[in-house]
Design a protein around this motif. Structure first.
Motif, mmCIF file in Angstrom:
data_model
loop_
_atom_site.group_PDB
_atom_site.id
_atom_site.type_symbol
_atom_site.label_atom_id
_atom_site.label_comp_id
_atom_site.label_asym_id
_atom_site.label_seq_id
_atom_site.Cartn_x
_atom_site.Cartn_y
_atom_site.Cartn_z
ATOM 1 N N SER A 44 0.845 -1.192 0.000
ATOM 2 C CA SER A 44 0.000 0.000 0.000
ATOM 3 C C SER A 44 0.883 1.244 0.000
ATOM 4 C CB SER A 44 -0.933 0.012 1.209
ATOM 5 O OG SER A 44 -0.203 0.115 2.408
ATOM 6 N N ILE A 45 0.474 2.223 -0.768
ATOM 7 C CA ILE A 45 1.174 3.511 -0.837
ATOM 8 C C ILE A 45 0.119 4.579 -0.556
ATOM 9 C CG2 ILE A 45 2.555 5.069 -2.258
ATOM 10 C CD1 ILE A 45 3.352 2.621 -3.948
ATOM 11 N N GLU A 46 0.233 5.208 0.597
ATOM 12 C CA GLU A 46 -0.798 6.125 1.073
ATOM 13 C C GLU A 46 -0.215 7.498 1.337
ATOM 14 O OE1 GLU A 46 -2.636 4.722 4.603
ATOM 15 O OE2 GLU A 46 -4.242 6.234 4.615
ATOM 16 N N ASP A 47 -0.952 8.547 0.979
ATOM 17 C CA ASP A 47 -0.520 9.907 1.291
ATOM 18 C C ASP A 47 -1.688 10.683 1.893
ATOM 19 O OD1 ASP A 47 -0.976 10.289 -2.097
ATOM 20 O OD2 ASP A 47 -1.967 11.695 -0.743
ATOM 21 N N ASN A 48 -1.370 11.764 2.571
ATOM 22 C CA ASN A 48 -2.408 12.645 3.124
ATOM 23 C C ASN A 48 -2.432 13.970 2.371
ATOM 24 O OD1 ASN A 48 -0.023 13.690 4.018
ATOM 25 N ND2 ASN A 48 -0.644 13.944 6.165
ATOM 26 N N GLY A 49 -2.221 13.863 1.034
ATOM 27 C CA GLY A 49 -2.219 15.051 0.184
ATOM 28 C C GLY A 49 -3.625 15.531 -0.140
ATOM 29 N N LYS A 50 -3.758 16.223 -1.270
ATOM 30 C CA LYS A 50 -5.028 16.886 -1.574
ATOM 31 C C LYS A 50 -6.086 15.959 -2.167
ATOM 32 C CE LYS A 50 -3.323 18.699 -6.001
ATOM 33 N NZ LYS A 50 -3.027 19.949 -6.738
ATOM 34 N N GLY A 51 -5.743 14.699 -2.462
ATOM 35 C CA GLY A 51 -6.732 13.744 -2.925
ATOM 36 C C GLY A 51 -7.230 14.026 -4.336
ATOM 37 N N MET A 52 -8.288 13.308 -4.734
ATOM 38 C CA MET A 52 -8.813 13.396 -6.103
ATOM 39 C C MET A 52 -10.330 13.527 -6.080
ATOM 40 S SD MET A 52 -6.895 10.132 -7.800
ATOM 41 C CE MET A 52 -5.361 9.540 -7.089
ATOM 42 N N SER A 53 -10.847 14.122 -7.147
ATOM 43 C CA SER A 53 -12.289 14.128 -7.359
ATOM 44 C C SER A 53 -12.725 12.753 -7.826
ATOM 45 C CB SER A 53 -12.671 15.175 -8.407
ATOM 46 O OG SER A 53 -12.155 14.807 -9.679
#
Length: 692
Positions: free
Chosen positions: A625-634
């Protein structure tokens, strides 16, 4: 010895072509001629391939042809006069007669369009009292279409009606054109004319279909007329008033000219045959009588059933994945059961030569002529093509809109020749599909290779930047030692060196040596990690490895991209994941997803956040799993992220291929799957699951 007469037309299945053929056969002396069909599409539909088709006719001319009848009215209705003359010239001194308009100095058979159209207009104007018309024209520049229009306009003028006050619609002889045009036009008009006068029967048939689709009926709401009297004109639900073409007589007169030319007798250049109007239900003509259909026995239906089953089997065999020629070899018995007695397939090789690739005679492969170039097929090879009175040879080009693959010659009974035509079309589609598949595979390989090189380029850039620091430290330490050596050397020369000076030099040297050693180890570690990852990304070998330790090496190189940014990289890799896999595939997955998060989730690292990578071994699979707490996606972006060429950074360096490559590697290369969870403002998580 029998002479070979070639009939060139754009179909065998149409009634008009069969009527012309019967007219030709009625004149030719029994046993003196073999008549073969050459089926070609309307030339105007293949503008980009005109030169190839000129070459194609040049080759056909070498196949022992003694005379040619060209049905130019159907083959050339979309082409220029110059192109059709160039086509005819490929047959050199071989006698050639055109059925259609004038074609240079070649003898031709044409119809008198005016007579039939005049009769038709008298019927509409005087008997039916029509005053308002819509005229649907043929293709622009078509000679016969223009003649028909002039007769229509002349008839209106004689009745004191100005043709310019009537509606004219630019049409075409192409299928579906008129129906589509009227579906757009009819809703825009307030009412219907008294009559639609169409340039040909196809346009008239589609006019009736369009009117019925809008809720109108013919002849109650309006009249419709055509021109040609094709086979469906009398069989339509609303039998069509039209102008009858003397097709049988056209073939008959063309054959007479051929016989005269072969005998050296003088031939009249132009022959015009009369046309006549035929009145039916579409103009409310009450005297129309339907033809009686004779009752037939069951045996023809049993034969038809068995033939259709064989053809379905042949279609299934031909549609199997693989090379069309190989599939054709597997389908030999089905070919015979479908009515194909003898087949010769000529195909272009990579160097452009056209030669015989496959011959099947009565279901058995024949090797005696394989590899013969088509240019070498002269009359001496026509012993292959001996026919009895019920058999027929037909030649079909294998092509799509952009490519000419070769040609196929098929011998069958005359009653089965229509299937041969449809089978040739199917074969052409298979060659086209095979070409598209090969092109797609090449493009996909190139895309994968480009992405590998791009990923590798990013690693090179990062490693080069990072290696620069320890190497620079080594250079600085070595420079300091060098400068101190110069000083010590001078003091020794001046005999002023003290014990303190020497001790300080030893201390500096020891410290510099430690700096050099530490930084060289760091540089070597970076280079070794890069070396392994680089090799894995360019070599496709499968090998067993500790996936956790391998991904750590990959990540150590990738983390350099996050250095100096506000993004923190965290990892939690299980160190006991042993798996036989493709290392380069994993390297490319982690590289593309990591950089996607850094670039899109954190605006190239300008935003603060973290990227966390976790590797775990499950019972039957490995999960990364590669997870970030960035701005995400629509939702829209998330749903399209794996689509090829989809990018939110068009014009800013984004190609839209990185995540598409990741998906293909996970699904196709590693036989796994990849899932994504993401919401705007809540970050993104990619989960890759691969069988262990």
């Amino acid at each position: 010895m029998k002479k070979n007469l070639l009939l060139i037309s754009n179909s065998i299945a149409l009634f008009m072509e069969k009527a012309i053929y019967r007219g030709i056969k009625s004149v030719l002396p029994d046993g003196d001629f073999r008549v073969s069909w050459l089926v070609v599409p309307p030339m105007g539909s293949l503008e980009k391939q005109e030169e190839l088709y000129i070459r194609y006719h040049h080759w056909v001319a070498k196949m022992g042809v003694d005379a040619v009848i060209l049905h130019g009215a159907t083959v050339g209705y979309q082409s220029s006069q110059a192109f059709m003359i160039k086509l005819a010239e490929q047959y050199g001194d071989i006698p050639l007669v055109n059925i259609g308009g004038a074609l240079g100095d070649y003898p031709h058979i044409a119809i008198e369009n005016n007579q039939g159209m005049d009769e038709l207009m008298v019927h509409l104007l005087e008997e039916k009292g029509c005053q308002n018309f819509v005229y649907i024209r043929g293709p622009e520049g078509n000679e016969e279409s223009e003649q028909r229009y002039q007769s229509y306009a002349k008839a209106l003028k004689l009745k004191g009606i100005n043709p310019q006050d009537q509606i004219e619609l630019q049409g075409s002889f192409a299928p579906n054109f008129t129906r589509d045009m009227l579906n757009d036009w009819l809703p825009q008009v307030a009412g219907l004319p008294d009559a639609f006068v169409c340039c040909n029967d196809m346009a008239a048939k589609e006019t009736i279909e369009a009117l019925e689709g809008m809720g109108f009926t013919v002849p109650e709401d309006t009249y419709v007329t055509g021109f040609d009297d094709f086979e469906y004109a009398v069989a339509m639900p609303v039998p069509l008033t039209t102008v009858h073409q003397p097709l049988f007589d056209e073939g008959k007169q063309a054959a007479k000219k051929i016989l005269a030319m072969l005998s050296g007798d003088p031939v009249q250049r132009s022959t015009y045959l009369p046309t006549k109007a035929v009145f039916r239900v579409s103009t409310n003509y009450d005297l129309y009588e339907e033809e009686e259909v004779e009752e037939a026995g069951y045996w023809p239906f049993i034969q038809m059933r068995d033939m259709q089953l064989a053809r379905l089997q042949l279609t299934r065999q031909m549609m199997e994945r693989g090379n069309p020629i190989s599939n054709l070899k597997k389908s030999q018995l089905s070919l015979v059961d479908s009515g194909v007695k003898h087949l010769l397939l000529f195909h272009f090789s990579d160097d452009g030569a056209l030669s015989l690739k496959l011959e099947i005679d009565q279901g058995l492969p024949v090797e005696r002529n394989k590899g013969i170039p088509i240019d070498d097929i002269q009359k001496k090879h026509f012993d292959l093509f001996l026919l009895d009175e019920h058999e027929h040879w037909a030649t079909y080009p294998l092509h799509d809109d952009k490519n000419l693959f070769g040609l196929v010659l098929i011998k069958s009974d005359l009653k089965e020749i229509e299937f041969a035509e449809s089978f040739a079309e199917q074969l052409a589609v298979l060659f086209s599909n095979e070409l598209l598949q090969r092109q797609a595979e090449l493009i996909n390989k190139q895309i994968l290779q480009n992405e590998k090189m791009a990923s590798l380029g990013g690693l090179v850039s990062g490693v080069a930047h990072e290696v620069n620091t320890p190497i620079g430290n080594c250079l600085l330490a070595a420079t300091n030692v060098k400068n101190e050596l110069v000083k010590i050397d001078k003091k020794i020369a001046d005999k002023v060196l003290t014990k303190t000076d020497f001790d300080e030099f030893i201390t500096l040297s020891r410290l510099s040596t430690e700096i050099v050693e530490h930084n060289l180890h760091r540089a070597a570690e970076l280079i070794n990690n890069f070396k392994q990852v680089a090799v894995d990304q360019t070599v496709e070998d499968k090998r067993e490895l500790n996936l956790g330790k391998y991904l750590e090496r990959v990540l150590s190189s990738l983390s350099l991209h996050a250095k100096g940014t506000n993004v923190k990289v965290e990892k939690d890799f299980d160190q006991n994941v042993m798996i036989e896999t493709y290392p380069g595939a994993w390297a490319q997955i982690i590289s593309n997803v990591f950089l996607n998060s850094l670039i899109h989730g954190f605006d190239d690292g300008s935003s603060k956040g973290r990227i966390k990578l976790v590797l775990r071994k499950k019972v039957r699979e490995v999960v990364l799993s590669i997870e970030d707490n960035g701005k995400g996606m629509s939702d829209q972006t998330r749903d399209k992220i794996f689509d090829p060429f989809f990018t939110t950074r068009r014009g800013q360096g984004g190609t839209g291929l990185g995540m598409h490559i990741v998906y293909n590697i996970c699904v196709q290369r590693l036989k796994g799957r990849i899932d994504i969870q993401s919401r705007l403002g809540k970050g993104s998580k990619f989960t890759i699951k691969v069988p262990s």
